[in-house]
Design an enzyme around this catalytic site. Structure first.
Site, PDB file in Angstrom:
ATOM      1  N   ARG A   1      32.521  58.413  11.530  1.00  0.00           N
ATOM      2  CA  ARG A   1      31.292  59.204  11.368  1.00  0.00           C
ATOM      3  C   ARG A   1      30.185  58.428  10.676  1.00  0.00           C
ATOM      4  NH1 ARG A   1      34.484  63.716   8.561  1.00  0.00           N
ATOM      5  NH2 ARG A   1      36.449  62.866   9.296  1.00  0.00           N
TER       6      ARG A   1
ATOM      7  N   GLU B   1      42.667  61.783   1.835  1.00  0.00           N
ATOM      8  CA  GLU B   1      43.097  63.136   1.497  1.00  0.00           C
ATOM      9  C   GLU B   1      44.263  63.542   2.408  1.00  0.00           C
ATOM     10  OE1 GLU B   1      39.685  65.741   1.891  1.00  0.00           O
ATOM     11  OE2 GLU B   1      40.636  67.259   0.639  1.00  0.00           O
TER      12      GLU B   1
HETATM   13  O1  PRP Z   1      36.878  59.608   0.352  1.00  0.00           O
HETATM   14  P1  PRP Z   1      38.056  59.613   1.262  1.00  0.00           P
HETATM   15  O2  PRP Z   1      39.196  60.426   0.733  1.00  0.00           O
HETATM   16  O3  PRP Z   1      38.509  58.228   1.624  1.00  0.00           O
HETATM   17  O4  PRP Z   1      37.650  60.352   2.599  1.00  0.00           O
HETATM   18  C1  PRP Z   1      36.415  60.175   3.257  1.00  0.00           C
HETATM   19  C2  PRP Z   1      36.590  59.628   4.648  1.00  0.00           C
HETATM   20  O5  PRP Z   1      37.365  60.536   5.450  1.00  0.00           O
HETATM   21  C3  PRP Z   1      36.690  60.773   6.672  1.00  0.00           C
HETATM   22  O6  PRP Z   1      37.009  59.848   7.646  1.00  0.00           O
HETATM   23  P2  PRP Z   1      38.416  59.797   8.406  1.00  0.00           P
HETATM   24  O7  PRP Z   1      39.295  58.805   7.733  1.00  0.00           O
HETATM   25  O8  PRP Z   1      38.937  61.182   8.569  1.00  0.00           O
HETATM   26  O9  PRP Z   1      38.049  59.122   9.780  1.00  0.00           O
HETATM   27  P3  PRP Z   1      37.106  59.488  11.028  1.00  0.00           P
HETATM   28  O10 PRP Z   1      35.680  59.377  10.546  1.00  0.00           O
HETATM   29  O11 PRP Z   1      37.457  58.399  11.978  1.00  0.00           O
HETATM   30  O12 PRP Z   1      37.447  60.858  11.497  1.00  0.00           O
HETATM   31  C4  PRP Z   1      35.230  60.644   6.297  1.00  0.00           C
HETATM   32  O13 PRP Z   1      34.416  60.411   7.419  1.00  0.00           O
HETATM   33  C5  PRP Z   1      35.252  59.497   5.335  1.00  0.00           C
HETATM   34  O14 PRP Z   1      35.191  58.235   5.997  1.00  0.00           O
HETATM   35  N1  ADE Z   2      37.627  67.675   3.629  1.00  0.00           N
HETATM   36  C1  ADE Z   2      37.116  66.729   4.412  1.00  0.00           C
HETATM   37  N2  ADE Z   2      36.254  67.046   5.401  1.00  0.00           N
HETATM   38  C2  ADE Z   2      35.732  66.078   6.193  1.00  0.00           C
HETATM   39  N3  ADE Z   2      36.021  64.789   6.058  1.00  0.00           N
HETATM   40  C3  ADE Z   2      36.867  64.435   5.098  1.00  0.00           C
HETATM   41  N4  ADE Z   2      37.335  63.241   4.727  1.00  0.00           N
HETATM   42  C4  ADE Z   2      38.180  63.434   3.711  1.00  0.00           C
HETATM   43  N5  ADE Z   2      38.266  64.721   3.381  1.00  0.00           N
HETATM   44  C5  ADE Z   2      37.451  65.370   4.244  1.00  0.00           C
END
Ligand code: PRP
Ligand code: ADE
Length: 176
Positions: free
Chosen positions: A64, A101
């Site tokens: 994202r 998370e």
């Molecule tokens: O602060 P954190 O606990 O590390 O979480 C935040 C990250 O989690 C989500 O990405 P995700 O890893 O779900 O990947 P995506 O964007 O490919 O869906 C979000 O877009 C951040 O990059």
């Molecule tokens: N709760 C949440 N919603 C969207 N993105 C995340 N990445 C980590 N935690 C998330």
């Protein structure tokens, strides 16, 4: 009535999905922000504004963060450093593994992508535990570049993200 602020415009379009991708997670869905051109633009502007003149390139975190970094790139004229999930980049990479998370993942950059000392502004949609952004900052420093700061649309307070990034300037447009 006065015009809504950037934070208000963005906040109004975030959807919260309970129990996705697993039970107990309140998933913050920013896709309605991305699909609204006006909200997307003010969000991109608001994320780079605090760092104006202090970065050379936008480090977009897969997936994202790529979208926001792309929008901010067109607004600022700075390029994008894609910080990718493991196994996607074809040349020599540096890798950092981190906890989310909901799971474990690795991020990579091409080790020779930028000149030494380049100032990288890390961009993402959500800051939760900070594991992702921290891994990106470590990659940037191991590559010989500098972290200009970390800019996120939404900071989930209480998960320790800001504390994890205490060595860096962190800006969040919204907190929840
Ligand atoms: O602060 P954190 O606990 O590390 O979480 C935040 C990250 O989690 C989500 O990405 P995700 O890893 O779900 O990947 P995506 O964007 O490919 O869906 C979000 O877009 C951040 O990059
Ligand atoms: N709760 C949440 N919603 C969207 N993105 C995340 N990445 C980590 N935690 C998330």
């Amino acid at each position: 009535m006065s015009n809504p602020t950037a934070a208000e415009q963005v906040s109004a379009r975030i959807h919260v999905i309970p129990d996705f991708p697993e039970a107990g997670i309140q998933f913050q869905d920013l896709t309605p922000v991305f699909s609204d051109a006006a909200a997307f633009k003010v969000m991109c502007e608001a994320l780079v504004a605090p760092f104006a003149g202090r970065f050379d390139i936008l480090g977009g975190l897969e997936a994202r963060g790529f979208i926001i970094a792309g929008g901010a790139s067109i607004l600022t004229g700075a390029g994008v450093l894609p910080v990718r999930k493991a196994g996607k980049l074809p040349r020599r990479v540096i890798t950092e593994t981190y906890e989310l998370e909901y799971g474990v993942a690795s991020l990579e950059v091409h080790e020779d992508e930028l000149p030494a000392g380049s100032r990288v502004l890390v961009i993402d949609d959500v800051l939760a535990t900070g594991g992702t952004a921290q891994a990106a900052c470590r990659l940037i420093e191991r590559a010989g570049w500098n972290v200009a700061g970390v800019a996120v649309t939404l900071e989930l307070e209480g998960l320790g993200g800001r504390e994890q990034l205490s060595d860096y300037e962190v800006f969040s447009l919204l907190r929840a």
